[in-house]
Design a protein around this motif. Structure first.
Motif, mmCIF file in Angstrom:
data_model
loop_
_atom_site.group_PDB
_atom_site.id
_atom_site.type_symbol
_atom_site.label_atom_id
_atom_site.label_comp_id
_atom_site.label_asym_id
_atom_site.label_seq_id
_atom_site.Cartn_x
_atom_site.Cartn_y
_atom_site.Cartn_z
ATOM 1 N N LEU A 10 0.834 -1.202 0.000
ATOM 2 C CA LEU A 10 0.000 0.000 0.000
ATOM 3 C C LEU A 10 0.868 1.250 0.000
ATOM 4 N N ALA A 11 0.231 2.402 -0.101
ATOM 5 C CA ALA A 11 0.975 3.641 -0.297
ATOM 6 C C ALA A 11 1.272 4.399 0.995
ATOM 7 N N HIS A 12 0.301 4.464 1.921
ATOM 8 C CA HIS A 12 0.413 5.361 3.071
ATOM 9 C C HIS A 12 0.045 4.671 4.381
ATOM 10 N N PRO A 13 0.557 5.189 5.503
ATOM 11 C CA PRO A 13 -0.015 4.823 6.791
ATOM 12 C C PRO A 13 -1.493 5.215 6.812
ATOM 13 N N ASP A 14 -2.329 4.345 7.239
ATOM 14 C CA ASP A 14 -3.793 4.354 7.353
ATOM 15 C C ASP A 14 -4.476 3.632 6.199
ATOM 16 N N ASP A 15 -3.766 3.429 5.054
ATOM 17 C CA ASP A 15 -4.344 2.627 3.967
ATOM 18 C C ASP A 15 -4.671 1.219 4.449
ATOM 19 N N THR A 38 4.499 -0.751 3.176
ATOM 20 C CA THR A 38 3.957 0.589 2.955
ATOM 21 C C THR A 38 5.031 1.438 2.292
ATOM 22 N N ALA A 39 4.680 2.105 1.202
ATOM 23 C CA ALA A 39 5.682 2.771 0.380
ATOM 24 C C ALA A 39 6.174 4.092 0.951
ATOM 25 N N THR A 40 5.321 4.813 1.708
ATOM 26 C CA THR A 40 5.700 6.122 2.251
ATOM 27 C C THR A 40 5.374 6.170 3.738
ATOM 28 N N ARG A 41 5.879 7.210 4.385
ATOM 29 C CA ARG A 41 5.557 7.426 5.794
ATOM 30 C C ARG A 41 4.493 8.512 5.988
ATOM 31 N N GLY A 42 3.864 8.931 4.915
ATOM 32 C CA GLY A 42 2.794 9.931 5.037
ATOM 33 C C GLY A 42 3.268 11.302 5.445
ATOM 34 N N ASP A 43 4.528 11.640 5.098
ATOM 35 C CA ASP A 43 5.112 12.893 5.566
ATOM 36 C C ASP A 43 4.526 14.133 4.901
ATOM 37 N N GLY A 44 3.781 13.965 3.816
ATOM 38 C CA GLY A 44 3.220 15.119 3.112
ATOM 39 C C GLY A 44 1.808 15.475 3.533
ATOM 40 N N PRO A 60 7.386 17.907 8.002
ATOM 41 C CA PRO A 60 7.364 16.602 7.342
ATOM 42 C C PRO A 60 8.195 15.522 8.031
ATOM 43 N N ALA A 61 9.400 15.861 8.471
ATOM 44 C CA ALA A 61 10.259 14.840 9.078
ATOM 45 C C ALA A 61 9.652 14.301 10.372
ATOM 46 N N ALA A 62 9.173 15.208 11.213
ATOM 47 C CA ALA A 62 8.562 14.776 12.471
ATOM 48 C C ALA A 62 7.258 14.025 12.214
ATOM 49 N N LEU A 63 6.481 14.490 11.235
ATOM 50 C CA LEU A 63 5.220 13.808 10.930
ATOM 51 C C LEU A 63 5.481 12.397 10.425
ATOM 52 N N ALA A 64 6.547 12.207 9.664
ATOM 53 C CA ALA A 64 6.885 10.864 9.180
ATOM 54 C C ALA A 64 7.093 9.899 10.345
ATOM 55 N N LEU A 65 7.776 10.354 11.383
ATOM 56 C CA LEU A 65 8.007 9.504 12.555
ATOM 57 C C LEU A 65 6.697 9.224 13.290
ATOM 58 N N ILE A 66 5.854 10.243 13.410
ATOM 59 C CA ILE A 66 4.565 10.081 14.083
ATOM 60 C C ILE A 66 3.704 9.065 13.340
ATOM 61 N N ARG A 67 3.624 9.237 12.032
ATOM 62 C CA ARG A 67 2.745 8.371 11.257
ATOM 63 C C ARG A 67 3.283 6.938 11.162
ATOM 64 N N ASP A 130 -0.624 8.511 -5.691
ATOM 65 C CA ASP A 130 0.191 7.518 -4.981
ATOM 66 C C ASP A 130 -0.455 6.138 -5.031
ATOM 67 N N HIS A 131 -1.789 6.083 -4.925
ATOM 68 C CA HIS A 131 -2.493 4.799 -4.985
ATOM 69 C C HIS A 131 -2.379 4.187 -6.383
ATOM 70 N N ILE A 132 -2.492 5.026 -7.397
ATOM 71 C CA ILE A 132 -2.331 4.541 -8.769
ATOM 72 C C ILE A 132 -0.922 4.006 -8.965
#
Length: 279
Positions: A10-15, A38-44, A60-67, A130-132
């Motif tokens: 999948l693409a993101h955390p929560d998918d 999971t391909a990304t950490r949802g930093d965006g 973004p960097a801190a959010l990536a760790l949170i997610r 990202d899903h595509i």
């Protein structure tokens, strides 16, 4: 006999929770080893509803760790055996080097050796780039993982491996209606063009999984994504019957199978591989 293996790419955390949470929880409870890539950490994304340019957003960097932490907590609730992340940039997966992403996914397929893989459909559910991208890249990686010539004959340290079945997430009109009435209409603008969810026709669905027993588990997993809960606020007040309508069944399109076929609807992703799992 080793336990059968299911892998969600999948693409993101929560998918994993919003998209296939009921399926992952059901198969984990049935004794299947469930893996998540999971391909990304949802930093965006937003943080508690705040955009990245808001001072209340951690960046973004801190959010990536949170997610990532939220993802791992949710996966634990669902019973996922193993979680791996590829660390590509959120909202930019379709701009990544496809050769590298395909090689990364193929390496995990060879490592895990799942019989069944699930990912997004080519439409990305509601046109999310990202899903595509993860749909295209995962489909390509399955081909690459089975090719002895890919990666210099196993340069990733693992021998070639052929997945038996690939499934795309395929939500019918009834599921989208329940989802959008509980949350919001999913509309995004990409390259100046508005995109929104397009339900799959019922006749196109090959597989429907009964996940009614697991909707409370899915809701607990969704709730682990605290930084995203501003978007899910309405879910906290809906009735149990509505939660069941959202998470009580999950539908898929069988993109390919080397073990079964035909028009008879499936009720088990492992049909043709093992006896039908208990519901």
């Amino acid at each position: 006999m080793p336990a059968p293996r299911l892998m969600a790419v999948l693409a993101h955390p929560d998918d994993e929770s919003l998209g296939v949470g009921g399926t992952l929880a059901k198969y984990a409870a049935d004794g299947v080893e469930v893996f998540l890539l999971t391909a990304t950490r949802g930093d965006g994304g937003r943080y508690r509803g705040y955009r990245v340019d808001d001072e209340r957003h951690p960046g973004p960097a801190a959010l990536a760790l949170i997610r990532e932490a939220e993802l791992r907590a949710a996966a634990s609730v669902l019973g996922v055996h193993d979680v791996a992340l590829l660390d590509y940039r959120d909202q930019q997966l379709d701009r990544a080097d496809p050769r590298q992403v395909i090689a990364d996914i193929a390496a995990h397929l060879r490592r895990v050796r799942p019989e069944v893989v699930v990912t997004f459909a080519p439409d990305g559910a509601y046109g999310h780039p990202d899903h595509i991208a993860i749909s295209q890249l995962t489909t390509s990686a399955i081909v690459a993982a089975a090719d002895a010539g890919f990666g210099s004959g196993g340069a990733d340290g693992e021998p070639p491996y052929a997945v038996a079945k690939l499934y795309y997430i395929a939500w019918p009109a009834s599921t989208w209606a329940a989802y959008e009435s509980a949350m919001r209409k999913l509309v995004s603008t990409v390259d100046g063009v508005e995109r929104q969810a397009t339900p799959w026709p019922d006749w196109a669905l090959t597989t429907k999984i009964d996940t009614r027993r697991f909707w409370p588990t899915v809701w607990r997993a969704v709730s682990c994504h605290e930084s995203q809960m501003a978007a899910y606020a309405q879910l906290q007040t809906i009735a149990p019957a509505h939660h069941e309508a959202l998470w009580g069944s999950q539908s898929f399109y069988r993109a390919f199978s080397t073990v079964n076929g035909g028009r008879t609807p499936e009720t088990d992703l492992f049909e043709g591989i093992r006896p039908a799992a208990a519901t």
